[in-house]
Design an enzyme around this catalytic site. Sequence first.
Site, PDB file in Angstrom:
ATOM      1  N   LYS A   1     -47.515 -25.553  16.669  1.00  0.00           N
ATOM      2  CA  LYS A   1     -46.446 -25.072  17.546  1.00  0.00           C
ATOM      3  C   LYS A   1     -46.995 -24.007  18.500  1.00  0.00           C
ATOM      4  CE  LYS A   1     -42.127 -22.365  17.196  1.00  0.00           C
ATOM      5  NZ  LYS A   1     -41.217 -21.703  16.231  1.00  0.00           N
TER       6      LYS A   1
ATOM      7  N   ASP B   1     -40.782 -16.614  22.321  1.00  0.00           N
ATOM      8  CA  ASP B   1     -39.527 -17.236  21.897  1.00  0.00           C
ATOM      9  C   ASP B   1     -38.387 -16.221  21.943  1.00  0.00           C
ATOM     10  OD1 ASP B   1     -37.556 -18.858  20.899  1.00  0.00           O
ATOM     11  OD2 ASP B   1     -38.221 -18.696  18.812  1.00  0.00           O
TER      12      ASP B   1
ATOM     13  N   LYS C   1     -31.998 -14.391  20.615  1.00  0.00           N
ATOM     14  CA  LYS C   1     -32.270 -13.640  19.395  1.00  0.00           C
ATOM     15  C   LYS C   1     -31.815 -12.186  19.549  1.00  0.00           C
ATOM     16  CE  LYS C   1     -36.552 -16.159  18.190  1.00  0.00           C
ATOM     17  NZ  LYS C   1     -36.227 -16.618  16.833  1.00  0.00           N
TER      18      LYS C   1
ATOM     19  N   ASP D   1     -45.071 -16.583  18.068  1.00  0.00           N
ATOM     20  CA  ASP D   1     -44.511 -17.904  17.778  1.00  0.00           C
ATOM     21  C   ASP D   1     -45.439 -19.044  18.186  1.00  0.00           C
ATOM     22  OD1 ASP D   1     -42.369 -18.941  16.392  1.00  0.00           O
ATOM     23  OD2 ASP D   1     -41.211 -19.409  18.191  1.00  0.00           O
TER      24      ASP D   1
ATOM     25  N   GLU E   1     -36.163 -24.400  18.336  1.00  0.00           N
ATOM     26  CA  GLU E   1     -36.908 -25.113  19.379  1.00  0.00           C
ATOM     27  C   GLU E   1     -38.264 -25.622  18.908  1.00  0.00           C
ATOM     28  OE1 GLU E   1     -39.311 -21.816  18.963  1.00  0.00           O
ATOM     29  OE2 GLU E   1     -37.135 -21.855  18.973  1.00  0.00           O
TER      30      GLU E   1
ATOM     31  N   ARG F   1     -39.182 -27.221  16.278  1.00  0.00           N
ATOM     32  CA  ARG F   1     -39.157 -28.606  15.773  1.00  0.00           C
ATOM     33  C   ARG F   1     -39.007 -29.615  16.907  1.00  0.00           C
ATOM     34  NH1 ARG F   1     -34.269 -27.121  11.978  1.00  0.00           N
ATOM     35  NH2 ARG F   1     -35.526 -25.226  12.089  1.00  0.00           N
TER      36      ARG F   1
END
Length: 504
Positions: free
Chosen positions: A272, A277, A284, A295, A356, A358
């Site tokens: 990933k 993020d 968030k 991330d 996001e 996945r």
Amino acid sequence: MKISLKVGKVENEVAEAVIVFFFEKFHEDKGPDGVYKKLDSALGGMLKDLVNNKEFEGKGDQVLLIHTSKFLKAKKLLLVGLGKQDDFYLDLIRRRVGNGLKRVRDIGTSKAVIAMPERIPQKFKTADIFQGIVEGAELALFKFDKLVSEKEKEKEKEIKELTLLLESRQDFKEAQKGVDAGEKLSSAVNMSRELIIKPANFSTPTFLAEKAREIAKALRLKCKVLSEREIKKLRMGAFLSVAKGSKEPPKFIIMDYHPRRAKPHTIVVVGKGITFDSGGICLKPSKDLYKMKYDMAGGAVVLGVIQAAASLKLPLRVVGLIPATENLPSGSATKPGDVVISHSGKSIEVQNTDAEGRLILADALAFAKRFKPAAIIDLATLTGACIVALGDQAIGMMGNDQKLMEMFREAGMQTFERVWELPLWKEYEEQIKSDVADIKNIGSNGGAGAILGGIFLKKFVGDCPWIHLDIAGTAWTDRDKDYIPKGATGVGVRLITQVLRNWK
């Protein structure tokens, strides 16, 4: 740091500081040639006095610095306890080396010597011990100072040279093998750490792509970076749905290490690569939001694994895939409730834009199947739920192949990047069924978040043997550990590389 291996006697070594390791009851060794008796003789009985006064007994939590310039050619001697001999395990050497070197560094030592520990149980190979010593040293002393002013750098203390001391030439070849492996693995881990720590305004998708090209050029690997236009041609709608909110162009990085005499297996490692993020429209909370530069740890680890595999000249073809983008809110960002079409053709309802990772992995995993791999390994800082479940001590592991998972358990114990299996039972699949698409990207009831992330990804690998590693809790540490400084850990590089080294 320059690391060298030599044959010599501890009591005769010229050094600023020498680090010596002892198990408990070391003073009961009746042999005339042991390090304890030689040092004690050279020090005029000082070690015996320390033992008698119970100031140092070789216990696992004991570290004692003594000034020895009047007795030895070394100015200082650091005694480090290893605990009971029967309780020894490989990671202990990494830990004690890391702590010992930090101790002598902090008192201004620039050149240090480490003596090969005595009485190591025979089941541990010399090469593995020396690999562990080097890993403990290189990983513990890592620091990211690329953005610090030169004036501030001058204040920092640093060990510049480390000599590893063997008493006999008999084990020199095996020891050197361990040193070489330790240096190559540590270099790959520290490269990954640096990418993760670097702020998101530096470590962009474009920057990651440039780093991949740099590694490929240095190691003569194949590297291809797909632009947004090329990603669209591949119909990676899930990946692109995450990238829509950012002005930074997404990149799909493909690295291919393919040695001439490779075994007839291809392993694909997918990471990933969310370089920042924010959560997207599902923003968030602001607390600790700055950490979301980490991330992309999965992507950074993929680069580390490829570098390690190529440096170690492993006899396997290893392909690395990194979907890299930012996840930001904007007028063009994906909205909760939008439906996107993935590279596999499956439609996905995006109920939460902060799930996001996945989405970008779904397209990369589907793409991975074109290499007809013997195994697909993906790793990601995927879910906060994994942190709740396992904290910062274990990697959440899920997969569809028990033999492959057993290989990861074994490698986890060798590297101490340990894994814990979470189930992917069929009953969980009900929770990601969508009313308007094939599947949705979050569960229905808010429970089993880490597992549902794995359940979602499983939909895109087909029958290929596959492992998913959730490193959300282990990729970053807020406190210094024995050989893991505060910040990015680089977890996954040594684990996956060890699986590749063990591959049969």
